[in-house]
Motif scaffolding. Structure first.
Motif, PDB file in Angstrom:
ATOM      1  N   ARG A   1      -7.017  -6.608   7.378  1.00  0.00           N
ATOM      2  CA  ARG A   1      -6.340  -5.551   6.372  1.00  0.00           C
ATOM      3  C   ARG A   1      -7.332  -5.433   5.342  1.00  0.00           C
ATOM      4  NH1 ARG A   1      -1.237  -4.909   8.608  1.00  0.00           N
ATOM      5  NH2 ARG A   1      -0.679  -6.873   9.881  1.00  0.00           N
ATOM      6  N   LEU A   2      -7.485  -4.195   4.836  1.00  0.00           N
ATOM      7  CA  LEU A   2      -8.640  -3.804   3.834  1.00  0.00           C
ATOM      8  C   LEU A   2      -7.959  -2.893   3.096  1.00  0.00           C
ATOM      9  CD1 LEU A   2     -11.659  -4.111   2.898  1.00  0.00           C
ATOM     10  CD2 LEU A   2     -11.922  -2.080   4.358  1.00  0.00           C
ATOM     11  N   GLN A   3      -7.637  -3.348   1.600  1.00  0.00           N
ATOM     12  CA  GLN A   3      -6.967  -2.416   0.715  1.00  0.00           C
ATOM     13  C   GLN A   3      -8.114  -1.600  -0.166  1.00  0.00           C
ATOM     14  OE1 GLN A   3      -3.715  -4.128  -1.352  1.00  0.00           O
ATOM     15  NE2 GLN A   3      -2.406  -3.865   0.405  1.00  0.00           N
ATOM     16  N   VAL A   4      -7.975  -0.255  -0.252  1.00  0.00           N
ATOM     17  CA  VAL A   4      -8.886   0.486  -0.920  1.00  0.00           C
ATOM     18  C   VAL A   4      -8.117   1.612  -1.766  1.00  0.00           C
ATOM     19  CG1 VAL A   4     -11.000   1.929  -0.695  1.00  0.00           C
ATOM     20  CG2 VAL A   4     -10.605   0.318   1.101  1.00  0.00           C
ATOM     21  N   GLY A   7      -6.165   7.874  -5.880  1.00  0.00           N
ATOM     22  CA  GLY A   7      -5.365   7.051  -6.668  1.00  0.00           C
ATOM     23  C   GLY A   7      -4.334   6.437  -5.697  1.00  0.00           C
ATOM     24  N   GLN A   8      -3.993   6.772  -4.408  1.00  0.00           N
ATOM     25  CA  GLN A   8      -3.231   6.052  -3.465  1.00  0.00           C
ATOM     26  C   GLN A   8      -4.001   4.666  -3.185  1.00  0.00           C
ATOM     27  OE1 GLN A   8      -2.773   8.937  -0.497  1.00  0.00           O
ATOM     28  NE2 GLN A   8      -0.639   9.166  -1.116  1.00  0.00           N
ATOM     29  N   LEU A   9      -3.231   3.720  -2.952  1.00  0.00           N
ATOM     30  CA  LEU A   9      -3.598   2.422  -2.512  1.00  0.00           C
ATOM     31  C   LEU A   9      -3.333   2.436  -0.846  1.00  0.00           C
ATOM     32  CD1 LEU A   9      -4.915  -0.378  -2.982  1.00  0.00           C
ATOM     33  CD2 LEU A   9      -2.429  -1.284  -2.859  1.00  0.00           C
ATOM     34  N   PRO A  57       0.840  -1.193   0.097  1.00  0.00           N
ATOM     35  CA  PRO A  57       0.080   0.042  -0.102  1.00  0.00           C
ATOM     36  C   PRO A  57       0.820   1.456   0.081  1.00  0.00           C
ATOM     37  CG  PRO A  57       0.084  -0.932   2.210  1.00  0.00           C
ATOM     38  CD  PRO A  57       0.718  -1.920   1.399  1.00  0.00           C
ATOM     39  N   ASP A  58       0.135   2.374  -0.476  1.00  0.00           N
ATOM     40  CA  ASP A  58       0.999   3.783  -0.321  1.00  0.00           C
ATOM     41  C   ASP A  58       0.802   4.281   0.902  1.00  0.00           C
ATOM     42  OD1 ASP A  58       1.543   3.789  -3.380  1.00  0.00           O
ATOM     43  OD2 ASP A  58      -0.524   3.993  -3.650  1.00  0.00           O
TER      44      ASP A  58
END
Ligand SMILES: [Cu+2]
Length: 176
Positions: A140-143, A102-104, A79-80
């Motif tokens: 962990r949840l990536q958005v 736009g960032q992860l 992630p960013d």
């Protein structure tokens, strides 16, 4: 789409209720002469049963093909930004509430007391991601927020009298 689903659900429930009442009303009548009519009725019941199973399977397959919640697959990308989100009765403790479009973003989600559900909404009604907030676990949840704006974080798990008050906002700025 939600209104359509709601309307279809109501119609289906009405049909089920009507069939139920019809069966109840007919239960007091003595059984008709068994034989040919009964056998054919049983055959039809069998056919309808398998038809309903097939229709249900086809409908589920057609409508659930696309997973409705973005970024819920296994976390594989770096992630960013990492944001720690902790659920408490009854508030969210979020260590960072501004990111760039736009960032992860990876949410590390946990809770201190009971289970909560972290759900991120765009425009009030459109949930874009969710995961459980559980004591003793970090989910962990990536958005990737593609559009700038304010995204509301609500609790999805009924966790007590002030559950509805668990609100927070993630502000997504236009990317540079
Ligand atoms: Cu909660």
């Amino acid at each position: 789409m939600q209104n359509l689903a709601w309307t279809l659900s109501l119609i289906s429930m009405a049909i089920v209720a009507a069939v139920f009442l019809w069966v109840v009303a007919g239960a007091s009548r003595p059984a008709e002469d068994s034989g040919v009519i009964a056998r054919s009725a049983f055959r039809w019941r069998d056919r309808l049963f398998w038809l309903a199973i097939a229709a249900g399977g086809a409908l589920s397959f057609a409508t659930l093909w696309e997973w409705p919640i973005a970024g819920h697959a296994a976390v594989v990308t770096r992630p960013d930004v990492v944001i720690r989100a902790v659920g408490h009765q009854w508030r969210w403790e979020i260590d960072r509430t501004e990111v760039e479009a736009g960032q992860l973003v990876e949410f590390e989600v946990t809770a201190t007391d009971v289970n909560h559900g972290l759900a991120i909404y765009k425009d009030k009604t459109h949930m874009i991601a969710q995961t459980q907030a559980m004591p003793g676990y970090v989910n962990r949840l990536q958005v990737r927020f593609t559009e700038p704006g304010d995204y509301e974080v609500l609790c999805l798990e009924f966790c007590g009298v002030a559950h509805h008050g668990m609100r927070a906002v993630i502000r997504v700025r236009a990317g540079s």
